[in-house]
Design a protein around this motif. Structure first.
Motif, PDB file in Angstrom:
ATOM      1  N   PRO A  42      -5.900  10.225  -5.720  1.00  0.00           N
ATOM      2  CA  PRO A  42      -6.610   9.035  -6.205  1.00  0.00           C
ATOM      3  C   PRO A  42      -5.651   7.859  -6.260  1.00  0.00           C
ATOM      4  CG  PRO A  42      -6.127  10.525  -8.018  1.00  0.00           C
ATOM      5  CD  PRO A  42      -5.712  11.228  -6.762  1.00  0.00           C
ATOM      6  N   LEU A  43      -6.128   6.701  -5.896  1.00  0.00           N
ATOM      7  CA  LEU A  43      -5.282   5.507  -5.911  1.00  0.00           C
ATOM      8  C   LEU A  43      -5.156   4.926  -7.305  1.00  0.00           C
ATOM      9  CD1 LEU A  43      -6.355   3.826  -2.556  1.00  0.00           C
ATOM     10  CD2 LEU A  43      -4.430   5.340  -3.035  1.00  0.00           C
ATOM     11  N   GLN A  44      -5.960   5.437  -8.275  1.00  0.00           N
ATOM     12  CA  GLN A  44      -5.713   5.148  -9.678  1.00  0.00           C
ATOM     13  C   GLN A  44      -4.890   6.296 -10.261  1.00  0.00           C
ATOM     14  OE1 GLN A  44      -8.899   5.339  -8.476  1.00  0.00           O
ATOM     15  NE2 GLN A  44      -9.546   3.184  -8.381  1.00  0.00           N
ATOM     16  N   GLY A  62     -17.319   5.880  -6.309  1.00  0.00           N
ATOM     17  CA  GLY A  62     -16.545   4.684  -6.571  1.00  0.00           C
ATOM     18  C   GLY A  62     -15.067   4.916  -6.785  1.00  0.00           C
ATOM     19  N   LEU A  63     -14.644   6.206  -6.902  1.00  0.00           N
ATOM     20  CA  LEU A  63     -13.216   6.486  -7.074  1.00  0.00           C
ATOM     21  C   LEU A  63     -12.543   6.412  -5.712  1.00  0.00           C
ATOM     22  CD1 LEU A  63     -10.862   7.356  -8.932  1.00  0.00           C
ATOM     23  CD2 LEU A  63     -11.440   9.725  -8.362  1.00  0.00           C
ATOM     24  N   SER A  64     -11.621   5.489  -5.579  1.00  0.00           N
ATOM     25  CA  SER A  64     -10.933   5.337  -4.289  1.00  0.00           C
ATOM     26  C   SER A  64      -9.830   6.375  -4.167  1.00  0.00           C
ATOM     27  CB  SER A  64     -10.352   3.923  -4.171  1.00  0.00           C
ATOM     28  OG  SER A  64      -9.436   3.678  -5.218  1.00  0.00           O
ATOM     29  N   LYS A  65      -9.674   6.936  -2.979  1.00  0.00           N
ATOM     30  CA  LYS A  65      -8.651   7.942  -2.722  1.00  0.00           C
ATOM     31  C   LYS A  65      -8.104   7.741  -1.317  1.00  0.00           C
ATOM     32  CE  LYS A  65     -11.491  11.530  -0.629  1.00  0.00           C
ATOM     33  NZ  LYS A  65     -11.608  12.977  -0.406  1.00  0.00           N
ATOM     34  N   LEU A  66      -6.987   8.389  -1.065  1.00  0.00           N
ATOM     35  CA  LEU A  66      -6.371   8.335   0.262  1.00  0.00           C
ATOM     36  C   LEU A  66      -6.079   9.760   0.695  1.00  0.00           C
ATOM     37  CD1 LEU A  66      -5.168   6.581   2.554  1.00  0.00           C
ATOM     38  CD2 LEU A  66      -2.975   6.722   1.356  1.00  0.00           C
ATOM     39  N   ASP A  67      -6.654  10.167   1.835  1.00  0.00           N
ATOM     40  CA  ASP A  67      -6.448  11.521   2.357  1.00  0.00           C
ATOM     41  C   ASP A  67      -5.122  11.574   3.109  1.00  0.00           C
ATOM     42  OD1 ASP A  67      -8.851  12.389   1.320  1.00  0.00           O
ATOM     43  OD2 ASP A  67      -9.968  11.933   3.157  1.00  0.00           O
ATOM     44  N   ALA A  99       0.833  -1.208   0.000  1.00  0.00           N
ATOM     45  CA  ALA A  99       0.000   0.000   0.000  1.00  0.00           C
ATOM     46  C   ALA A  99       0.863   1.252   0.000  1.00  0.00           C
ATOM     47  CB  ALA A  99      -0.933  -0.013   1.202  1.00  0.00           C
TER      48      ALA A  99
END
Length: 515
Positions: free
Chosen positions: A350-352, A374-379, A216
């Protein structure tokens, strides 16, 4: 990569850029040279009043709450709140009244300072400040402006034209405003970069989030590599890399005013000490000129007023709390007020692979579009907006006179850049940077029963120096007994003159006449 290198360089630049604003203080009492001589200055003892108000338009803090507060009292450093590593302030207005000042012309001081710098709490006096003292009074105040030159600190904060006005007065009969100071700031841009974060997008070997596994971590590292810039520019959003945007900017004039005056006490001939701090601002922009622009509209202007009558029961603190509305993309994100003092705007990636090479701030993509479901992200961080609540302290005092003192502080807006647990960088502080708009301080101290409004008594004059005496005559019988003899002889002579003048004269016969 060592994260402390850039903050250290910034601190060095701060030290070299120029001195900073400090609150003016009264002259210390000099030691007595000749105890029998007259005093240098006799303070006004008929009208006791102490108060001050201070207002700062903008203060930028790097590494807030990271430096210990120094104190001459043993053990106090552990109890006092910590200070920021570096502070840069602009548009500082202060008004001070102190009847107990040693020098009479320091009883009233009004000062408008264009800016100031403090490194770990140390803040020398800034050049270019406007100041006026009283007495003697001036019928006209002083005003002026300064356009700060370009400095290496422009990355932290850059200001436009600053104007200030000051007026100080002192009236023994307790009339009118005593000290009045104001500053006005035409433009401001703060934090074109965040120097406490790394400037390179490649954090290989540095990034290690404690709550993520190595796989990760690598996903986050790859996502950061795809951004336009490093974390210091929030992925290329802030100034640098061809952008001129700042984290915070002012589209309109921001003004502040600090006033100390004496006001009526109902049912009393005496006066109360009133200190007031006011602010005027229409709106504040965050990330102006970018797809993520936020507008903080000031619906209600803040005013802080502290009044001391000398008695706890009737002394008051009045605060008109600001009401702020945060808008992004034409949509209200919420209001900041006393009931809702905090609003967080997340900063993530965004993780993409991002199409626009920019992070996600709030609910918007770099294209200005709303974050799709549905867009995965990490703050990795948070922009925290807050209005500082009112803090007040009071105390009954006996020195330098018996009375009641009251003080309060507040802020219009705090903007903090906070890391999240997902930002796996070593040695990060709890807050990376902080910008405060509209810092307000007001304090008042009046004697018990209020300020006595009587003309100051004539200062007592020093006793005249003893004159040297001539040599004393020796006591002798002849010397001291000759005095009564002289007056006795004079009296007998006068009696004889009177008797001679009073007796009748006989007519004498000539001896040549024949009988």
């Amino acid at each position: 990569m060592r994260l402390v290198a850039l903050p250290g360089a910034v601190a060095l630049l701060v030290l070299c850029a120029g001195p900073a604003a400090a609150q003016p203080s009264t002259t210390p009492v000099p030691p007595v040279v000749d105890p029998s001589g007259p005093p240098a200055v006799v303070p006004n003892v008929s009208s006791h009043a102490v108060g001050d108000a201070g207002t700062g338009l903008a203060v930028v803090r790097l590494l807030p709450n990271s430096a210990p507060t120094r104190s001459i009292i043993p053990g106090a450093e552990d109890k006092l709140p910590k200070q920021a590593g570096v502070e840069v302030g602009f548009g500082l207005a202060s008004a001070q009244v102190n009847s107990e000042a040693y020098l009479s012309f320091e009883r009233s001081i009004a000062q408008a300072t264009p800016g100031g710098i403090a490194v770990q709490g140390a803040s020398p006096q800034a050049p270019g400040a406007l100041a006026q003292t009283a007495p003697p009074n001036s019928s006209e105040g002083r005003s002026g402006g300064i356009n700060p030159p370009s400095t290496p600190l422009d990355t932290l904060v850059k200001v436009g034209v600053l104007n200030g006005r000051v007026q100080a007065q002192w009236h023994d009969n307790c009339t009118g405003t005593i000290a009045d100071s104001s500053t006005e700031l035409a433009s401001l841009s703060a934090l074109n970069a965040i120097p406490t974060l790394p400037s390179t997008p490649d954090l290989t070997g540095v990034f290690d989030a404690p709550n993520l596994d190595p796989a990760a971590d690598q996903v986050v590292i790859n996502g950061l590599k795809n951004l336009t810039g490093g974390l210091s520019t929030l992925g290329g959003v802030l100034g640098g890399q061809g952008s001129t945007s700042s984290l915070l900017s002012l589209p309109n004039t921001l003004s502040a005013r600090s006033v100390v005056r004496l006001v009526d006490i109902p049912g009393s001939a005496n006066k109360a000490v009133e200190s007031t701090s006011t602010l005027q601002v229409a709106a504040v922009k965050l990330l102006a000129g970018t797809p993520f622009e936020l507008s903080v509209n000031v619906v209600s202007q803040p005013t802080l007023t502290v009044t001391s009558t000398g008695d706890k029961a009737t002394s008051t603190v009045r605060y008109t709390a600001p009401i702020l509305e945060v808008v992004q993309g034409g949509k209200s994100l919420g209001k900041l007020d006393a009931a809702n003092p905090r609003l967080d705007v997340p900063i993530g990636i965004p993780l993409q692979n991002p199409v626009d090479k920019l992070p996600i701030i709030g609910a918007l993509l770099g294209t200005g579009q709303t974050l799709p479901a549905g867009l995965s992200k990490l703050d990795l961080g948070v922009l925290r907006l807050s209005v500082a609540g009112l803090n007040q302290k009071s105390e009954e005092s006996t020195q330098p006179f018996k009375g009641f003192q009251l003080g309060a502080t507040a802020r219009l807006l705090d903007l903090q850049v906070l890391p999240t647990d997902a930002l796996g960088l070593p040695n990060l502080p709890s807050a990376l940077a902080q910008i405060s708009l509209g810092e307000q301080v007001a304090r008042a101290y009046a004697p018990t029963g209020g300020v006595v409004c009587a003309t100051a008594a004539t200062p007592p004059q020093a006793p005249p120096a003893p004159q040297p005496k001539g040599p004393a005559l020796a006591y002798t019988n002849a010397a001291y007994q000759s005095v009564p003899i002289f007056w006795t002889g004079t009296a007998m002579l006068m009696i004889g003159v009177v008797l001679v003048a009073a007796l009748p004269r006989r007519k004498r016969l000539s001896p040549y006449k024949a009988g």
